[in-house]
Design a protein around this motif. Structure first.
Motif, PDB file in Angstrom:
ATOM      1  N   LYS A   7     -10.662  15.047  -0.759  1.00  0.00           N
ATOM      2  CA  LYS A   7     -10.856  13.252  -0.906  1.00  0.00           C
ATOM      3  C   LYS A   7     -10.418  13.025  -1.818  1.00  0.00           C
ATOM      4  O   LYS A   7     -11.109  11.631  -2.335  1.00  0.00           O
ATOM      5  N   HIS A   8      -9.203  12.884  -1.800  1.00  0.00           N
ATOM      6  CA  HIS A   8      -8.147  12.730  -2.542  1.00  0.00           C
ATOM      7  C   HIS A   8      -7.326  11.778  -2.271  1.00  0.00           C
ATOM      8  O   HIS A   8      -5.663  11.565  -1.726  1.00  0.00           O
ATOM      9  N   LYS A   9      -7.234   9.906  -2.012  1.00  0.00           N
ATOM     10  CA  LYS A   9      -7.316   9.584  -1.076  1.00  0.00           C
ATOM     11  C   LYS A   9      -5.634   8.637  -1.670  1.00  0.00           C
ATOM     12  O   LYS A   9      -4.760   8.868  -1.465  1.00  0.00           O
ATOM     13  N   GLU A  10      -5.817   8.509  -3.244  1.00  0.00           N
ATOM     14  CA  GLU A  10      -4.485   8.364  -3.819  1.00  0.00           C
ATOM     15  C   GLU A  10      -3.142   9.316  -3.958  1.00  0.00           C
ATOM     16  O   GLU A  10      -2.199   9.231  -3.214  1.00  0.00           O
ATOM     17  N   PHE A  11      -3.754  10.582  -3.700  1.00  0.00           N
ATOM     18  CA  PHE A  11      -2.404  11.530  -3.365  1.00  0.00           C
ATOM     19  C   PHE A  11      -2.308  11.510  -1.955  1.00  0.00           C
ATOM     20  O   PHE A  11      -1.408  12.150  -1.675  1.00  0.00           O
ATOM     21  N   GLU A  12      -3.267  11.150  -1.179  1.00  0.00           N
ATOM     22  CA  GLU A  12      -3.329  11.368   0.296  1.00  0.00           C
ATOM     23  C   GLU A  12      -1.800  10.082   0.420  1.00  0.00           C
ATOM     24  O   GLU A  12      -0.906  10.822   1.022  1.00  0.00           O
ATOM     25  N   ALA A  13      -2.523   9.054   0.210  1.00  0.00           N
ATOM     26  CA  ALA A  13      -1.234   7.856   0.137  1.00  0.00           C
ATOM     27  C   ALA A  13      -0.273   8.202  -0.475  1.00  0.00           C
ATOM     28  O   ALA A  13       1.046   7.602   0.157  1.00  0.00           O
ATOM     29  N   ASN A  14       0.049   9.216  -1.496  1.00  0.00           N
ATOM     30  CA  ASN A  14       1.330   8.813  -1.938  1.00  0.00           C
ATOM     31  C   ASN A  14       1.960  10.214  -0.815  1.00  0.00           C
ATOM     32  O   ASN A  14       2.988   9.924  -1.159  1.00  0.00           O
ATOM     33  N   THR A  15       2.351  11.046  -0.666  1.00  0.00           N
ATOM     34  CA  THR A  15       2.130  11.766   0.831  1.00  0.00           C
ATOM     35  C   THR A  15       2.287  11.029   1.470  1.00  0.00           C
ATOM     36  O   THR A  15       3.773  11.686   2.016  1.00  0.00           O
ATOM     37  N   TRP A  16       1.448  10.402   1.940  1.00  0.00           N
ATOM     38  CA  TRP A  16       2.134   9.514   3.436  1.00  0.00           C
ATOM     39  C   TRP A  16       3.901   8.795   2.768  1.00  0.00           C
ATOM     40  O   TRP A  16       4.487   8.710   3.796  1.00  0.00           O
ATOM     41  N   ASN A  17       3.134   7.762   2.233  1.00  0.00           N
ATOM     42  CA  ASN A  17       4.610   7.298   1.390  1.00  0.00           C
ATOM     43  C   ASN A  17       6.134   7.900   1.630  1.00  0.00           C
ATOM     44  O   ASN A  17       6.957   7.776   1.812  1.00  0.00           O
ATOM     45  N   SER A  18       5.632   8.610   0.492  1.00  0.00           N
ATOM     46  CA  SER A  18       6.736   9.931   0.523  1.00  0.00           C
ATOM     47  C   SER A  18       7.438  10.224   1.865  1.00  0.00           C
ATOM     48  O   SER A  18       9.055  10.306   2.272  1.00  0.00           O
ATOM     49  N   ALA A  19       6.374  10.505   2.258  1.00  0.00           N
ATOM     50  CA  ALA A  19       6.857  11.079   4.269  1.00  0.00           C
ATOM     51  C   ALA A  19       8.070  10.287   4.941  1.00  0.00           C
ATOM     52  O   ALA A  19       8.456  10.436   5.599  1.00  0.00           O
ATOM     53  N   GLY A  20       7.046   8.961   4.346  1.00  0.00           N
ATOM     54  CA  GLY A  20       8.073   7.458   5.265  1.00  0.00           C
ATOM     55  C   GLY A  20       8.808   7.593   4.812  1.00  0.00           C
ATOM     56  O   GLY A  20      10.053   7.082   5.840  1.00  0.00           O
ATOM     57  N   SER A  21       9.339   7.601   3.196  1.00  0.00           N
ATOM     58  CA  SER A  21      10.785   7.709   3.104  1.00  0.00           C
ATOM     59  C   SER A  21      11.430   8.562   3.606  1.00  0.00           C
ATOM     60  O   SER A  21      13.109   7.937   4.257  1.00  0.00           O
ATOM     61  N   ILE A  22      10.835   9.724   3.423  1.00  0.00           N
ATOM     62  CA  ILE A  22      11.844  11.222   4.316  1.00  0.00           C
ATOM     63  C   ILE A  22      12.626  10.601   5.481  1.00  0.00           C
ATOM     64  O   ILE A  22      13.344  10.508   6.253  1.00  0.00           O
ATOM     65  N   TYR A  23      11.307   9.652   6.155  1.00  0.00           N
ATOM     66  CA  TYR A  23      11.340   9.329   8.371  1.00  0.00           C
ATOM     67  C   TYR A  23      12.190   8.561   7.550  1.00  0.00           C
ATOM     68  O   TYR A  23      13.504   8.057   8.796  1.00  0.00           O
ATOM     69  N   GLN A  24      12.230   7.819   6.906  1.00  0.00           N
ATOM     70  CA  GLN A  24      13.618   6.086   7.553  1.00  0.00           C
ATOM     71  C   GLN A  24      15.028   6.578   6.732  1.00  0.00           C
ATOM     72  O   GLN A  24      15.545   6.474   7.230  1.00  0.00           O
ATOM     73  N   VAL A  25      14.896   8.000   5.217  1.00  0.00           N
ATOM     74  CA  VAL A  25      16.402   8.023   5.587  1.00  0.00           C
ATOM     75  C   VAL A  25      16.884   9.478   6.620  1.00  0.00           C
ATOM     76  O   VAL A  25      18.247   9.173   6.935  1.00  0.00           O
ATOM     77  N   LEU A  26      15.878   9.345   7.462  1.00  0.00           N
ATOM     78  CA  LEU A  26      16.553   9.809   9.092  1.00  0.00           C
ATOM     79  C   LEU A  26      16.517   9.214   9.616  1.00  0.00           C
ATOM     80  O   LEU A  26      17.103  10.374  11.003  1.00  0.00           O
ATOM     81  N   ALA A  27      16.192   8.525   9.900  1.00  0.00           N
ATOM     82  CA  ALA A  27      16.456   6.829  11.042  1.00  0.00           C
ATOM     83  C   ALA A  27      15.305   7.390  11.789  1.00  0.00           C
ATOM     84  O   ALA A  27      15.468   6.842  13.013  1.00  0.00           O
ATOM     85  N   GLN A  28      14.675   8.249  11.361  1.00  0.00           N
ATOM     86  CA  GLN A  28      13.238   8.202  12.298  1.00  0.00           C
ATOM     87  C   GLN A  28      12.234   7.079  12.001  1.00  0.00           C
ATOM     88  O   GLN A  28      10.869   7.210  11.512  1.00  0.00           O
ATOM     89  N   LEU A  29      12.654   5.716  12.465  1.00  0.00           N
ATOM     90  CA  LEU A  29      11.780   4.461  12.322  1.00  0.00           C
ATOM     91  C   LEU A  29      10.001   4.464  12.307  1.00  0.00           C
ATOM     92  O   LEU A  29       9.689   4.271  11.216  1.00  0.00           O
ATOM     93  N   GLU A  30      10.327   5.253  13.598  1.00  0.00           N
ATOM     94  CA  GLU A  30       8.672   4.946  13.809  1.00  0.00           C
ATOM     95  C   GLU A  30       7.870   5.791  13.050  1.00  0.00           C
ATOM     96  O   GLU A  30       6.638   5.615  13.140  1.00  0.00           O
TER      97      GLU A  30
END
Length: 93
Positions: free
Chosen positions: A18-41
């Motif tokens: 139940k550590h929502k801040e770390f979970e949010a940060n992890t989602w955000n970081s994953a999104g950045s990697i997907y962005q670099v990989l051009a996996q926009l969805e």
């Protein structure tokens, strides 16, 4: 993409703790990697998940960052009206 694999492994653990801040940060970081990989969805889904969590914990900086990232993804996808909306919402925080 080892980092994405590690983020996927971390997310259920963070949810369980139940550590929502770390979970949010992890989602955000994953999104950045997907962005670099051009996996926009996938990037947009990750940033949306981060945004939801940042809003739940009332993290204004995180919320603004996730909105900004969604604006970038929208711009990359040539969804310019959506990008402007995300940028304006981020600026209003």
């Amino acid at each position: 993409h080892k980092a994405l694999e590690l983020y996927r492994q971390a997310l259920p653990i963070l949810r369980e703790l139940k550590h929502k801040e770390f979970e949010a940060n992890t989602w955000n970081s994953a999104g950045s990697i997907y962005q670099v990989l051009a996996q926009l969805e996938n990037a947009a889904e990750s940033f949306q998940a981060a945004l939801s969590l940042y809003r739940q914990i009332k993290d204004d900086d995180g919320e603004a960052g996730a909105l900004f990232n969604l604006g970038i993804i929208s711009h990359d996808a040539a969804r310019f009206d959506a990008a402007i909306r995300y940028y304006e919402e981020a600026l209003s925080i």
